[in-house]
Scaffold this motif. Structure first.
Motif, short mmCIF file in Angstrom:
data_model
loop_
_atom_site.label_atom_id
_atom_site.label_comp_id
_atom_site.label_asym_id
_atom_site.label_seq_id
_atom_site.Cartn_x
_atom_site.Cartn_y
_atom_site.Cartn_z
N GLN A 100 0.64 -1.68 -0.21
CA GLN A 100 0.04 -0.16 -0.08
C GLN A 100 0.65 1.79 0.37
O GLN A 100 0.56 2.58 -0.68
CB GLN A 100 -1.47 0.16 1.26
CG GLN A 100 -2.04 -1.53 0.88
CD GLN A 100 -2.55 -1.09 2.41
OE1 GLN A 100 -3.39 -1.20 2.90
NE2 GLN A 100 -1.84 -2.22 3.57
N THR A 104 0.77 3.53 -3.14
CA THR A 104 0.95 5.48 -2.58
C THR A 104 1.73 6.71 -3.41
O THR A 104 2.44 7.47 -3.71
CB THR A 104 0.55 5.81 -1.25
OG1 THR A 104 -1.04 4.95 -1.32
CG2 THR A 104 0.43 7.14 -0.87
N ALA A 120 -5.12 -1.88 6.31
CA ALA A 120 -4.57 -0.62 6.46
C ALA A 120 -4.35 -0.23 7.87
O ALA A 120 -3.24 0.54 7.88
CB ALA A 120 -5.77 0.45 5.48
N PHE A 189 -2.86 3.38 6.57
CA PHE A 189 -3.32 3.42 5.56
C PHE A 189 -4.22 4.14 4.63
O PHE A 189 -4.87 3.73 3.68
CB PHE A 189 -2.20 2.55 4.53
CG PHE A 189 -0.53 2.72 4.81
CD1 PHE A 189 -0.16 3.27 4.19
CD2 PHE A 189 -0.40 1.61 5.62
CE1 PHE A 189 0.64 3.35 4.24
CE2 PHE A 189 1.11 1.53 5.54
CZ PHE A 189 2.13 2.54 5.05
N THR A 193 -4.62 4.84 1.29
CA THR A 193 -5.10 3.57 0.27
C THR A 193 -6.68 3.77 -0.31
O THR A 193 -6.73 3.71 -1.91
CB THR A 193 -5.25 2.24 0.62
OG1 THR A 193 -3.91 1.66 1.63
CG2 THR A 193 -5.79 1.40 0.47
N THR A 200 -6.66 -4.15 -7.92
CA THR A 200 -6.84 -4.54 -6.04
C THR A 200 -6.65 -5.38 -6.57
O THR A 200 -8.56 -5.65 -6.45
CB THR A 200 -6.53 -3.85 -5.91
OG1 THR A 200 -5.74 -2.63 -5.36
CG2 THR A 200 -6.60 -4.11 -3.66
N THR A 219 -10.02 -4.12 4.00
CA THR A 219 -9.20 -2.79 3.61
C THR A 219 -9.07 -3.19 2.03
O THR A 219 -8.77 -1.48 1.21
CB THR A 219 -7.63 -3.42 3.86
OG1 THR A 219 -7.81 -3.32 5.66
CG2 THR A 219 -6.00 -3.02 3.38
N VAL A 223 -10.44 0.77 -2.09
CA VAL A 223 -10.21 0.61 -3.41
C VAL A 223 -11.58 0.23 -4.24
O VAL A 223 -11.17 -0.71 -4.58
CB VAL A 223 -8.25 -0.18 -4.23
CG1 VAL A 223 -8.20 0.14 -4.71
CG2 VAL A 223 -7.75 -0.07 -2.96
#
Length: 260
Positions: A100, A104, A120, A189, A193, A200, A219, A223
């Motif tokens: 992650q 980024t 995350a 995150f 994220t 993903t 998590t 996305v």
């Protein structure tokens, strides 16, 4: 064995095959052998890159505590060293947090990611503080049994192979293990994220006591357009317990991205 000299630190890695790159990042307390059983079941024509993160396996064990940004920078430097771009990055547990962070920071390096048995944010600072204190007092052995109960299903813990994984955990450098515990404890995150826009896949083990399926799903769903899979009967390391099933999920994802 290959060692990359990366600005004063050395990472142990393997770089096998040619073609589209797939990078694998390991969990806390394991080394790059984590993926051994999966690789024979993946399609031909891939460039498979594995590495031991800082403080694990044969990589340098610098003095801790570590920050997650340092672990992300380590693999960023390794991929630059290997001239890798647009990889599919497969990260398990802390490896998924590294994925992650790298996606980024360097979207040119990661075209798609697999978030396996991760979150995350994993646990709380208090939980990690308790674990760090226990390991500082009694070594990794002090927590080995409860850790392994979260890692593996009850059935796998009755096999001969289980003892090899127990030994791998116990033989990790304590300084490296603790350094990475600090990195996880300080990482969140969720916001970054949620800003990602890349293919993903989330993979969870139904018996995972470290990163339960609901955490992995939550998590992954940060996305947009992501996919999520559960491997039944597997714990925190489904690539060990269910390597063919794991490889099947990964292969389908790679094909969907045109990466095979």
């Amino acid at each position: 064995m290959k060692m990359a000299e990366l600005g004063g630190r050395r990472l142990h890695y393997r770089d096998d095959g040619t073609g589209a790159p797939v990078v694998f990042a390991n969990s806390l307390g394991t080394d790059l052998r984590l993926w051994d059983a999966v690789l024979p079941h993946l399609p031909e024509g891939l460039r498979i890159i594995r590495y031991d993160k800082r403080g694990h396996g044969l990589s340098d064990c610098s003095k801790g505590p570590y920050k997650m940004g340092e672990l992300v920078s380590d693999v960023e430097a390794l991929l630059d060293h290997l001239e890798v771009r647009e990889a599919v990055f497969v990260g398990l547990s802390i490896g998924g947090m590294i994925a992650q962070g790298l996606a980024t920071k360097r979207p040119d390096l990661v075209r798609a990611m697999v978030l396996s048995n991760t979150g995350a944010k994993i646990g709380t600072r208090e939980m990690w503080g308790d674990r760090i204190a226990a390991v500082e007092k009694g070594g990794i052995a002090a927590l080995a049994d409860p850790i392994l109960e979260r890692w593996f299903s009850a059935g796998f813990r009755r096999t001969d192979a289980f003892h090899a994984w127990r030994n791998m955990l116990l033989r990790q450098p304590v300084e490296g293990y603790l350094g990475c515990c600090h990195a996880i404890a300080g990482s969140d995150f969720y916001a970054t994220t949620a800003a990602l826009r890349l293919p993903t896949l989330g993979i969870a083990g139904s018996e995972d006591g470290s990163t339960p399926p609901d955490l992995v799903r939550e998590t992954t769903e940060l996305v947009p357009g992501s996919a999520f899979e559960i491997l039944r009967g597997a714990g925190h390391l489904p690539c060990v317990e269910k390597p063919e099933d794991y490889a099947g999920k990964l292969t389908a994802f790679l094909r969907a991205q045109g990466h095979v």
